[in-house]
Scaffold this motif. Structure first.
Motif, mmCIF file in Angstrom:
data_model
loop_
_atom_site.group_PDB
_atom_site.id
_atom_site.type_symbol
_atom_site.label_atom_id
_atom_site.label_comp_id
_atom_site.label_asym_id
_atom_site.label_seq_id
_atom_site.Cartn_x
_atom_site.Cartn_y
_atom_site.Cartn_z
ATOM 1 N N LEU A 111 5.575 33.301 -35.510
ATOM 2 C CA LEU A 111 5.723 32.769 -36.857
ATOM 3 C C LEU A 111 6.922 31.846 -36.966
ATOM 4 N N GLN A 112 7.988 32.170 -36.254
ATOM 5 C CA GLN A 112 9.230 31.396 -36.336
ATOM 6 C C GLN A 112 9.791 31.218 -34.925
ATOM 7 N N PRO A 113 9.311 30.205 -34.186
ATOM 8 C CA PRO A 113 9.668 30.082 -32.765
ATOM 9 C C PRO A 113 11.121 29.671 -32.564
ATOM 10 N N ALA A 114 11.978 30.674 -32.266
ATOM 11 C CA ALA A 114 13.401 30.387 -32.057
ATOM 12 C C ALA A 114 13.616 29.504 -30.839
ATOM 13 N N THR A 115 12.771 29.658 -29.815
ATOM 14 C CA THR A 115 12.913 28.846 -28.601
ATOM 15 C C THR A 115 12.784 27.367 -28.919
ATOM 16 N N LEU A 116 11.932 27.040 -29.870
ATOM 17 C CA LEU A 116 11.733 25.639 -30.249
ATOM 18 C C LEU A 116 13.020 25.052 -30.800
ATOM 19 N N GLN A 117 13.699 25.790 -31.668
ATOM 20 C CA GLN A 117 14.937 25.307 -32.262
ATOM 21 C C GLN A 117 16.053 25.210 -31.240
ATOM 22 N N GLN A 118 16.125 26.189 -30.353
ATOM 23 C CA GLN A 118 17.258 26.267 -29.438
ATOM 24 C C GLN A 118 17.097 25.379 -28.208
ATOM 25 N N LEU A 119 15.870 25.314 -27.661
ATOM 26 C CA LEU A 119 15.676 24.653 -26.370
ATOM 27 C C LEU A 119 14.746 23.449 -26.412
ATOM 28 N N GLY A 120 14.028 23.268 -27.493
ATOM 29 C CA GLY A 120 13.185 22.093 -27.605
ATOM 30 C C GLY A 120 11.712 22.359 -27.353
ATOM 31 N N LEU A 121 10.914 21.306 -27.517
ATOM 32 C CA LEU A 121 9.463 21.421 -27.494
ATOM 33 C C LEU A 121 8.927 21.870 -26.142
ATOM 34 N N ALA A 122 9.386 21.258 -25.056
ATOM 35 C CA ALA A 122 8.831 21.575 -23.735
ATOM 36 C C ALA A 122 9.044 23.048 -23.396
ATOM 37 N N GLN A 123 10.248 23.557 -23.619
ATOM 38 C CA GLN A 123 10.529 24.965 -23.318
ATOM 39 C C GLN A 123 9.735 25.891 -24.235
ATOM 40 N N ALA A 124 9.579 25.505 -25.509
ATOM 41 C CA ALA A 124 8.819 26.339 -26.442
ATOM 42 C C ALA A 124 7.350 26.401 -26.041
ATOM 43 N N LEU A 125 6.788 25.276 -25.597
ATOM 44 C CA LEU A 125 5.395 25.282 -25.139
ATOM 45 C C LEU A 125 5.252 26.086 -23.856
ATOM 46 N N ARG A 126 6.252 26.023 -22.994
ATOM 47 C CA ARG A 126 6.209 26.818 -21.764
ATOM 48 C C ARG A 126 6.213 28.317 -22.102
ATOM 49 N N ALA A 127 7.046 28.691 -23.065
ATOM 50 C CA ALA A 127 7.085 30.093 -23.488
ATOM 51 C C ALA A 127 5.769 30.503 -24.136
ATOM 52 N N LEU A 128 5.159 29.590 -24.887
ATOM 53 C CA LEU A 128 3.875 29.870 -25.532
ATOM 54 C C LEU A 128 2.797 30.132 -24.481
ATOM 55 N N VAL A 129 2.779 29.314 -23.444
ATOM 56 C CA VAL A 129 1.788 29.468 -22.373
ATOM 57 C C VAL A 129 2.038 30.756 -21.586
ATOM 58 N N GLN A 130 3.306 31.040 -21.300
ATOM 59 C CA GLN A 130 3.637 32.232 -20.522
ATOM 60 C C GLN A 130 3.351 33.520 -21.272
ATOM 61 N N ALA A 131 3.266 33.439 -22.606
ATOM 62 C CA ALA A 131 2.995 34.640 -23.402
ATOM 63 C C ALA A 131 1.537 35.078 -23.329
ATOM 64 N N VAL A 132 0.658 34.229 -22.788
ATOM 65 C CA VAL A 132 -0.758 34.598 -22.673
ATOM 66 C C VAL A 132 -0.907 35.622 -21.542
ATOM 67 N N PRO A 133 -1.492 36.788 -21.809
ATOM 68 C CA PRO A 133 -1.644 37.798 -20.756
ATOM 69 C C PRO A 133 -2.446 37.252 -19.576
ATOM 70 N N ALA A 134 -1.924 37.472 -18.361
ATOM 71 C CA ALA A 134 -2.581 36.922 -17.174
ATOM 72 C C ALA A 134 -3.674 37.828 -16.632
ATOM 73 N N ASP A 135 -3.669 39.098 -17.039
ATOM 74 C CA ASP A 135 -4.598 40.046 -16.430
ATOM 75 C C ASP A 135 -5.966 40.078 -17.102
ATOM 76 N N ASN A 136 -6.028 39.767 -18.400
ATOM 77 C CA ASN A 136 -7.324 39.881 -19.082
ATOM 78 C C ASN A 136 -7.676 38.629 -19.875
ATOM 79 N N GLY A 137 -7.227 37.481 -19.423
ATOM 80 C CA GLY A 137 -7.537 36.235 -20.110
ATOM 81 C C GLY A 137 -7.622 35.090 -19.127
ATOM 82 N N PRO A 138 -7.807 33.882 -19.624
ATOM 83 C CA PRO A 138 -7.886 32.725 -18.726
ATOM 84 C C PRO A 138 -6.524 32.369 -18.144
ATOM 85 N N GLU A 139 -6.540 31.650 -17.048
ATOM 86 C CA GLU A 139 -5.293 31.089 -16.506
ATOM 87 C C GLU A 139 -4.899 29.892 -17.374
#
Length: 271
Positions: A111-139
């Protein structure tokens, strides 16, 4: 028989030319008026969209704060009481509370992505992608074509929400095994591309969705939100999909970079 003077013969011709000129001038004035009204209507719609998205982000921040400070605190206190001295151990209850705390934190971050404010768009998108579970979803993979500086906060937040909407739609509807988010930028323009190898969809169905507006509709809400955010930035949205062959969505977004060395101002959607 009396001959008509050349001047009298010329009068009807002048009247016809005058009438044609008057009609043409009236038509031009009418077209110009319609064009101006169309521009005013489009500007009003853009303002309504922007106001609705500002209100939405304000509500997200309010809910995130209440989840973190309210529900999170209550759960932490519940765990303390549960394991007060003299109480029998209850590992199952402890695990459930830990799971609830983690879920509240996850929702609050979305709801309120702190990573976006602190580190910028690229890092926030990387964190968003990494938050997707790797075991029961797509790569899910993020690709960045070139290094990019910080955008002004309203544009960073809007691009992040567009990427979030694309990824959410793909995870919920695509039934894909691979999803790629690709980001590339040139001065003044950012291109965000989503692609998957999922089930795809019929592009003709997009024509049945209502145009972007300040009030959402229950059907196709994700796509309407996506189109609305792209419209507020004055960007373009292109879909490429067929049933059974996956989906590719390209968002071309006019953005503004912060000057090099300038500290990031307070994070807010309104500029």
């Amino acid at each position: 028989m009396t001959e008509l003077s050349p001047l009298l013969l010329l009068i009807p011709t002048l009247l016809v030319f005058g009438l044609v000129w008057f009609i043409a001038r009236s038509q031009r004035a009418k077209i110009q008026q319609q064009h101006e009204l169309s521009q005013l209507k489009a500007a009003a719609q853009q303002q309504a969209l922007a106001a609705a998205l500002v209100a939405q982000e304000d509500e997200r921040q309010r809910i995130a704060g209440e989840l973190h400070d309210g529900v999170g605190t209550i759960l932490a206190l519940a765990k303390l009481h549960l394991f007060a001295p003299g109480s029998p151990p209850a590992p199952e209850a402890s695990a459930l509370i830990d799971q609830a705390v983690a879920e509240v934190r996850r929702i609050s971050r979305n709801l309120q992505p702190a990573t976006l404010q602190q580190l910028g768009l690229a890092q926030a998108l990387r964190a968003l992608v990494q938050a997707v579970p790797a075991d029961n979803g797509p790569e899910v993979r993020l690709e960045q074509e070139s290094p990019m500086g910080r955008l002004i906060p309203p544009h960073e937040l809007m691009v992040y929400r567009i990427a979030q909407e694309l990824l959410t739609n793909g995870l919920v509807h695509a039934d894909a095994t691979h999803i790629v988010l690709r980001m590339g930028a040139v001065p003044g323009l950012l291109t965000l591309t989503y692609s998957d190898d999922g089930q795809g969809f019929d592009l003709d169905a997009l024509e049945e969705l209502p145009p972007p507006g300040p009030h959402g509709q229950p059907v196709g809400m994700g796509l309407i939100n996506l189109r609305s955010r792209v419209a507020v930035l004055g960007g373009q949205l292109h879909y490429h999909s067929e049933p059974g062959v996956g989906t590719r969505v390209e968002a071309i977004l006019p953005v503004t970079l912060l000057p090099a060395g300038m500290p990031t101002p307070t994070f807010t959607l309104s500029s």
